[in-house]
Design a protein around this motif. Structure first.
Motif, PDB file in Angstrom:
ATOM      1  N   LYS A  82       0.831  -1.219   0.000  1.00  0.00           N
ATOM      2  CA  LYS A  82       0.000   0.000   0.000  1.00  0.00           C
ATOM      3  C   LYS A  82       0.858   1.258   0.000  1.00  0.00           C
ATOM      4  O   LYS A  82       0.484   2.284  -0.581  1.00  0.00           O
ATOM      5  CB  LYS A  82      -0.933   0.018   1.221  1.00  0.00           C
ATOM      6  CG  LYS A  82      -2.182  -0.817   1.038  1.00  0.00           C
ATOM      7  CD  LYS A  82      -3.152  -0.548   2.170  1.00  0.00           C
ATOM      8  CE  LYS A  82      -4.467  -1.266   1.921  1.00  0.00           C
ATOM      9  NZ  LYS A  82      -5.455  -0.980   2.974  1.00  0.00           N
ATOM     10  N   LYS A  89       0.520   6.934  -6.492  1.00  0.00           N
ATOM     11  CA  LYS A  89      -0.561   7.910  -6.676  1.00  0.00           C
ATOM     12  C   LYS A  89      -0.076   9.340  -6.490  1.00  0.00           C
ATOM     13  O   LYS A  89      -0.600  10.261  -7.109  1.00  0.00           O
ATOM     14  CB  LYS A  89      -1.699   7.635  -5.687  1.00  0.00           C
ATOM     15  CG  LYS A  89      -2.542   6.436  -6.070  1.00  0.00           C
ATOM     16  CD  LYS A  89      -3.830   6.420  -5.262  1.00  0.00           C
ATOM     17  CE  LYS A  89      -4.788   5.372  -5.813  1.00  0.00           C
ATOM     18  NZ  LYS A  89      -6.092   5.402  -5.148  1.00  0.00           N
ATOM     19  N   THR A 280      -0.712  12.241   2.150  1.00  0.00           N
ATOM     20  CA  THR A 280      -1.284  13.437   1.523  1.00  0.00           C
ATOM     21  C   THR A 280      -0.882  14.696   2.289  1.00  0.00           C
ATOM     22  O   THR A 280      -0.732  15.768   1.691  1.00  0.00           O
ATOM     23  CB  THR A 280      -2.819  13.338   1.442  1.00  0.00           C
ATOM     24  OG1 THR A 280      -3.334  13.029   2.740  1.00  0.00           O
ATOM     25  CG2 THR A 280      -3.240  12.268   0.455  1.00  0.00           C
ATOM     26  N   GLY A 284       0.945  17.456   0.302  1.00  0.00           N
ATOM     27  CA  GLY A 284       0.147  18.680   0.267  1.00  0.00           C
ATOM     28  C   GLY A 284       0.891  19.887   0.806  1.00  0.00           C
ATOM     29  O   GLY A 284       0.746  21.001   0.306  1.00  0.00           O
TER      30      GLY A 284
ATOM     31  N   ALA B 198      -6.498   9.500   3.167  1.00  0.00           N
ATOM     32  CA  ALA B 198      -7.113   9.013   1.922  1.00  0.00           C
ATOM     33  C   ALA B 198      -6.258   7.921   1.293  1.00  0.00           C
ATOM     34  O   ALA B 198      -6.652   7.348   0.270  1.00  0.00           O
ATOM     35  CB  ALA B 198      -7.295  10.171   0.943  1.00  0.00           C
ATOM     36  N   LEU B 199      -5.097   7.653   1.872  1.00  0.00           N
ATOM     37  CA  LEU B 199      -4.209   6.595   1.407  1.00  0.00           C
ATOM     38  C   LEU B 199      -3.795   5.780   2.633  1.00  0.00           C
ATOM     39  O   LEU B 199      -4.022   6.190   3.757  1.00  0.00           O
ATOM     40  CB  LEU B 199      -2.967   7.184   0.726  1.00  0.00           C
ATOM     41  CG  LEU B 199      -3.225   7.984  -0.562  1.00  0.00           C
ATOM     42  CD1 LEU B 199      -1.971   8.726  -0.994  1.00  0.00           C
ATOM     43  CD2 LEU B 199      -3.704   7.049  -1.673  1.00  0.00           C
ATOM     44  N   LEU B 200      -3.185   4.637   2.400  1.00  0.00           N
ATOM     45  CA  LEU B 200      -2.777   3.727   3.475  1.00  0.00           C
ATOM     46  C   LEU B 200      -4.008   3.311   4.285  1.00  0.00           C
ATOM     47  O   LEU B 200      -4.818   2.557   3.796  1.00  0.00           O
ATOM     48  CB  LEU B 200      -1.680   4.340   4.345  1.00  0.00           C
ATOM     49  CG  LEU B 200      -0.390   4.737   3.582  1.00  0.00           C
ATOM     50  CD1 LEU B 200       0.670   5.291   4.533  1.00  0.00           C
ATOM     51  CD2 LEU B 200       0.168   3.563   2.798  1.00  0.00           C
ATOM     52  N   PRO B 229      -3.373  19.746   1.283  1.00  0.00           N
ATOM     53  CA  PRO B 229      -3.557  18.335   1.659  1.00  0.00           C
ATOM     54  C   PRO B 229      -4.989  17.846   1.451  1.00  0.00           C
ATOM     55  O   PRO B 229      -5.197  16.720   0.972  1.00  0.00           O
ATOM     56  CB  PRO B 229      -3.160  18.324   3.138  1.00  0.00           C
ATOM     57  CG  PRO B 229      -2.129  19.407   3.246  1.00  0.00           C
ATOM     58  CD  PRO B 229      -2.648  20.492   2.332  1.00  0.00           C
ATOM     59  N   LEU B 231      -7.116  19.016  -0.716  1.00  0.00           N
ATOM     60  CA  LEU B 231      -7.331  18.926  -2.167  1.00  0.00           C
ATOM     61  C   LEU B 231      -6.691  17.657  -2.730  1.00  0.00           C
ATOM     62  O   LEU B 231      -7.283  16.961  -3.569  1.00  0.00           O
ATOM     63  CB  LEU B 231      -6.741  20.161  -2.854  1.00  0.00           C
ATOM     64  CG  LEU B 231      -7.457  21.480  -2.543  1.00  0.00           C
ATOM     65  CD1 LEU B 231      -6.594  22.669  -2.924  1.00  0.00           C
ATOM     66  CD2 LEU B 231      -8.789  21.543  -3.279  1.00  0.00           C
ATOM     67  N   VAL B 232      -5.490  17.353  -2.249  1.00  0.00           N
ATOM     68  CA  VAL B 232      -4.802  16.141  -2.724  1.00  0.00           C
ATOM     69  C   VAL B 232      -5.624  14.903  -2.363  1.00  0.00           C
ATOM     70  O   VAL B 232      -5.733  13.957  -3.147  1.00  0.00           O
ATOM     71  CB  VAL B 232      -3.379  16.054  -2.136  1.00  0.00           C
ATOM     72  CG1 VAL B 232      -2.727  14.719  -2.469  1.00  0.00           C
ATOM     73  CG2 VAL B 232      -2.507  17.199  -2.654  1.00  0.00           C
ATOM     74  N   LYS B 233      -6.230  14.912  -1.182  1.00  0.00           N
ATOM     75  CA  LYS B 233      -7.041  13.759  -0.774  1.00  0.00           C
ATOM     76  C   LYS B 233      -8.156  13.489  -1.773  1.00  0.00           C
ATOM     77  O   LYS B 233      -8.404  12.338  -2.142  1.00  0.00           O
ATOM     78  CB  LYS B 233      -7.647  14.010   0.620  1.00  0.00           C
ATOM     79  CG  LYS B 233      -6.660  13.836   1.736  1.00  0.00           C
ATOM     80  CD  LYS B 233      -7.220  14.332   3.046  1.00  0.00           C
ATOM     81  CE  LYS B 233      -6.047  14.625   3.964  1.00  0.00           C
ATOM     82  NZ  LYS B 233      -6.421  15.085   5.279  1.00  0.00           N
ATOM     83  N   GLU B 235      -8.183  14.308  -4.834  1.00  0.00           N
ATOM     84  CA  GLU B 235      -7.611  13.899  -6.116  1.00  0.00           C
ATOM     85  C   GLU B 235      -7.219  12.418  -6.119  1.00  0.00           C
ATOM     86  O   GLU B 235      -7.380  11.732  -7.119  1.00  0.00           O
ATOM     87  CB  GLU B 235      -6.410  14.783  -6.447  1.00  0.00           C
ATOM     88  CG  GLU B 235      -6.818  16.227  -6.758  1.00  0.00           C
ATOM     89  CD  GLU B 235      -5.641  17.199  -6.713  1.00  0.00           C
ATOM     90  OE1 GLU B 235      -4.488  16.744  -6.751  1.00  0.00           O
ATOM     91  OE2 GLU B 235      -5.893  18.410  -6.628  1.00  0.00           O
ATOM     92  N   VAL B 236      -6.691  11.930  -5.016  1.00  0.00           N
ATOM     93  CA  VAL B 236      -6.228  10.531  -4.994  1.00  0.00           C
ATOM     94  C   VAL B 236      -7.305   9.573  -4.500  1.00  0.00           C
ATOM     95  O   VAL B 236      -7.116   8.354  -4.575  1.00  0.00           O
ATOM     96  CB  VAL B 236      -4.957  10.364  -4.132  1.00  0.00           C
ATOM     97  CG1 VAL B 236      -3.836  11.249  -4.642  1.00  0.00           C
ATOM     98  CG2 VAL B 236      -5.244  10.644  -2.653  1.00  0.00           C
ATOM     99  N   LEU B 237      -8.401  10.101  -3.984  1.00  0.00           N
ATOM    100  CA  LEU B 237      -9.443   9.237  -3.425  1.00  0.00           C
ATOM    101  C   LEU B 237      -9.975   8.281  -4.493  1.00  0.00           C
ATOM    102  O   LEU B 237     -10.332   8.694  -5.595  1.00  0.00           O
ATOM    103  CB  LEU B 237     -10.589  10.102  -2.894  1.00  0.00           C
ATOM    104  CG  LEU B 237     -11.790   9.352  -2.315  1.00  0.00           C
ATOM    105  CD1 LEU B 237     -11.382   8.585  -1.062  1.00  0.00           C
ATOM    106  CD2 LEU B 237     -12.926  10.325  -1.992  1.00  0.00           C
ATOM    107  N   ASP B 238     -10.017   7.029  -4.128  1.00  0.00           N
ATOM    108  CA  ASP B 238     -10.524   6.008  -5.043  1.00  0.00           C
ATOM    109  C   ASP B 238     -12.038   5.931  -4.861  1.00  0.00           C
ATOM    110  O   ASP B 238     -12.551   5.128  -4.084  1.00  0.00           O
ATOM    111  CB  ASP B 238      -9.854   4.665  -4.725  1.00  0.00           C
ATOM    112  CG  ASP B 238     -10.232   3.603  -5.737  1.00  0.00           C
ATOM    113  OD1 ASP B 238     -10.749   3.968  -6.815  1.00  0.00           O
ATOM    114  OD2 ASP B 238     -10.001   2.412  -5.457  1.00  0.00           O
TER     115      ASP B 238
END
Lengths: 313, 258
Positions: A82, A89, A280, A284, B198-200, B229, B231-233, B235-238
Motif C-alpha cells: 500500500k 498515486k 497526503t 500537500g 485518503a491513502l494507506l 492536503p 485537495l490532494v485527498k 484527487e487521490v481518493l478512489d
C-alpha cells in the motif's frame, strides 16, 4: 512532472551484477538510475501537483522519511504494498525507509531483524525503496557492525536513529563518526514540546541535533519531521546555525507557513521532503508552500540527492 | 464547484496566521479554485467574549457574502449568548454555530449547551464542532486542551436528533460508533475531511463505505493549515466521480441549505 528521457526509457536494474557493483549502484540508483513507469509518472501530473497546485516538479520526488512495517504485524506485506501504491498515486519516485522495532529500546537482535527485512524489501521493490540502517547506539560495537555491514554490503543509504538516546549523549558519537567515515546521512527522530515527554524521555530535538552538528561539522544530519507534532517554529529556529543539519518536512501536522519558514530560516538547501507515512499531508504541504519551483525541486529531491551523492563506498 | 466547510478569519492567540483577512483568504481560495468557504473567528477561540470575534468576522465578510459563509462562535456559559445568537443570525446573517467545548471549558452535555444548540437549530443554523484546534503536542506552555472525545459527540448527536452537526478537524472515526456502519445513531452529522487519511489506512474511503458519500464534506482548516492536503485527498481518493462531486460541494450545499 517532466520525465527525464534518460530514465523513462531505462530498463529495470540489471539482474546480473556483482554484489559490490550493485551496492555501489545503490547510491547511483538514489541519484537517478531508476526506471519510471509511464503510468506512475502520469499519476504525478494528475494528482500531487494538480491543476490548483502549481506546476509539477521537473525532477524526481524522493520521500526521505518512510517506514516499512515490522513483520510482527499480520498485514505487513499488504501494508508495504500500500505504501508503494500511495507513492505511485502521489508521484513519489523513491522512498527512503527504515523498519523500527515495535518497542524501544531496540535490542541488537531486534534491529538486526528489522534491517534484514528491509534489505529484502529493497530487493522486492528495486529502485523504489532505499534503506536506512536502524540501530540503537547503546548497543555499542553491535550497532557499529550493523551500520557498516548494511551500508557497505547491502547498499543502505544512511542511518536511522530513534529515541533510545538523546543525540548529544557520548554513546551516540561512534555512530556519527562511522556515518562520516562512510559518507552517509543520519535521519534522527526529533520533536520539541513545551512539556516533558514522558513517553519519550530521551527524545532529541533540533537544538540537540544542531549541537551535534556543530560537534561534527562533517556529519550529514537530518532532523526528522518538523510536522511531527511538536512546536515546529521552535524546531526551525533551533536549527538555524548548524549548516550541516537538514530539516525534514514530514509529519501529520500541515500548519500553513511551516515549509516557507523552514526555507526562510535555514535556507531551501537545507530542507528535505518527507511524509513519515502521512502521505497526503506530506505532499500537500510542499504543494501548498509559497516557494519558487526551483526551491521546491531542491526540497523534493535535489537536497537529499546531494547528500546521497557524498557516499564513500 | 468546491465548498470548504472549515475556514477561519482573524488572529489566533498562539501562532501567526497568513491569509486571515477576507481579501487574502479569497485570493487563496481563487488560487486553489475553492468557490465558497464557511468562516468563523479564530480569535473567538480564546476571546473571553466570543461575540467580539463574531463582530470582526461580520465586518470582514461584508460584501463577500456570495463566497464567505459566516458561522458564529458562542460560549453557552458566557452571559448574553441569547442576545448574541439573535444578532449573529438576524443582523450578521450567520447560518451556523461553532462550539469549542474544551477551549471554552464546558461540557457538551451541560443543559446550557443543549439550550444553545436547540436555539440555534430552531433558527435553522448548522452546528459545527471542531474536534481540535491544533495538534496538542505543539501546545503553548500556558494550556493543555484535549481533543473532544468521540464518545461525547456520540451522546450529543443522540441528544439532538433535529440538529445538523458538522464535525471538523477530527480523525479516528472508525474506532468509534461515529464511523461505523449501521451504528444506530441519527444521520444528523456529517464529517469533514481535513484530518482524514485518503491513502494507506484510507479512513476517508472507509467512512464513505460505512456512512455513504452523502455524509462526508470537503474542508481544509485554512488558514491554520495549507488547503492543499485536503485537495490532494480528493484527487487521490478512489471513489466514483459522482461521489467526489458530492464531497466537493453538493453535500455541503445541502447541509448548509445554500
Amino acid at each position: 512532472m517532466a520525465i527525464d528521457p534518460a530514465t523513462s526509457s531505462s530498463p529495470e536494474p540489471q539482474a546480473h551484477v556483482s554484489r559490490r557493483t550493485l551496492l555501489k549502484g545503490s547510491a547511483g540508483m538514489a541519484l537517478g538510475a531508476m526506471a519510471l513507469s509511464s503510468a506512475r509518472t502520469g499519476a504525478v501530473e494528475r494528482t500531487a501537483f494538480g491543476a490548483s497546485g502549481g506546476p509539477p516538479p521537473k525532477g524526481k520526488v524522493i520521500d526521505c522519511h518512510a517506514h516499512l512495517m515490522h513483520h510482527s504485524r499480520a498485514n505487513w506485506e499488504a501494508m508495504d504494498r500500500k505504501l508503494i501504491e500511495a507513492a505511485d498515486k502521489l508521484g513519489i519516485d523513491q522512498l527512503c525507509c527504515s523498519t523500527l522495532t515495535p518497542k524501544r529500546p531496540a535490542t541488537a537482535e531486534g534491529f538486526r531483524e528489522c534491517n534484514r527485512w528491509l534489505a529484502e524489501a529493497v530487493g522486492r521493490f528495486p529502485g523504489r525503496v532505499l534503506g536506512y540502517c536502524y540501530v540503537n547506539p547503546g548497543c555499542g560495537q553491535e550497532a557499529l557492525d550493523e551500520v557498516r555491514r548494511y551500508v557497505e554490503e547491502r547498499g543502505f543509504i544512511g542511518v536511522k536513529l530513534y529515541n533510545e538516546h538523546t543525540c548529544t549523549e557520548p554513546v551516540v558519537f561512534p555512530v556519527v563518526e562511522l556515518a562520516i567515515e562512510l559518507g552517509v546521512p543520519i535521519l534522527h527522530h526529533a520533536g520539541h514540546s513545551h512539556y516533558f515527554n514522558e513517553e519519550q524521555p530521551h527524545i532529541s530535538d533540533s537544538g540537540h541535533l544542531a549541537e551535534l552538528a556543530r560537534r561534527y561539522p562533517e556529519a550529514m544530519l537530518i532532523s526528522a519531521h518538523i510536522g511531527g507534532g511538536g512546536d515546529w517554529e521552535w524546531a526551525v529556529k533551533a536549527a538555524r546555525n548548524a549548516p550541516n543539519l537538514m530539516l525534514d518536512t514530514s509529519g501529520s501536522v500541515t500548519d500553513a507557513g511551516m515549509v516557507e519558514m523552514a526555507a526562510a530560516v535555514v535556507g531551501a538547501d537545507r530542507v528535505v521532503f518527507g511524509c513519515d507515512m502521512s502521505m497526503t499531508a506530506g505532499m500537500g504541504k510542499i504543494r501548498g508552500a509559497n516557494l519558487s519551483p526551483q526551491d521546491k525541486e531542491k526540497i523534493l529531491s535535489g537536497n537529499i540527492t546531494r547528500l546521497l551523492g557524498r557516499r564513500k563506498s | 464547484m468546491m465548498i470548504d466547510v472549515n475556514a477561519y478569519l482573524g488572529h489566533f492567540a498562539f501562532r501567526r496566521l497568513r491569509h486571515n483577512t477576507a481579501d487574502s483568504l479569497l485570493a487563496l481560495m481563487d488560487a486553489k479554485r475553492i468557490d465558497k468557504a464557511v468562516v468563523s473567528s479564530a480569535a473567538a477561540i480564546t476571546y473571553r467574549n466570543s461575540q467580539a470575534g463574531n463582530e470582526e468576522v461580520a465586518e470582514e465578510v461584508s460584501g463577500h457574502c456570495d463566497r464567505l459563509i459566516p458561522f458564529a462562535v458562542l460560549n453557552p456559559f458566557y452571559t448574553g449568548w441569547r442576545d448574541d445568537l439573535k444578532i449573529c443570525r438576524e443582523e450578521f446573517g450567520m447560518t451556523g454555530l461553532r462550539l469549542y467545548p474544551k477551549w471554552h471549558n464546558y461540557s457538551l452535555s451541560d443543559p446550557c449547551c443543549a439550550e444553545l444548540i436547540d436555539a440555534a437549530t430552531e433558527r435553522g443554523m448548522a452546528i459545527s464542532i471542531p474536534l481540535r484546534v491544533e495538534d496538542n503536542r505543539q501546545r503553548s506552555w500556558l494550556l493543555n486542551i484535549p481533543d473532544v472525545p468521540h464518545a461525547e459527540i456520540v451522546k450529543l448527536v443522540q441528544a439532538h436528533p433535529q440538529a445538523r452537526f458538522l464535525l471538523v478537524n477530527g480523525a479516528g472515526y472508525m474506532s468509534s460508533a461515529l464511523g461505523k456502519k449501521d451504528n444506530g445513531l441519527p444521520a444528523n452529522y456529517t464529517i469533514e475531511i481535513s484530518r482524514l487519511t485518503a491513502l494507506l489506512a484510507n479512513e476517508l474511503g472507509q467512512l464513505i463505505n460505512n456512512l455513504g458519500a452523502d455524509r462526508v464534506v470537503f474542508g481544509t482548516g485554512m488558514p491554520f493549515t495549507y488547503p492543499d492536503p485536503a485537495l490532494v485527498k480528493l484527487e487521490v481518493l478512489d471513489a466514483p466521480e459522482p461521489d467526489k462531486e458530492k464531497i466537493r460541494s453538493q453535500n455541503a450545499a445541502a447541509w448548509l441549505r445554500l
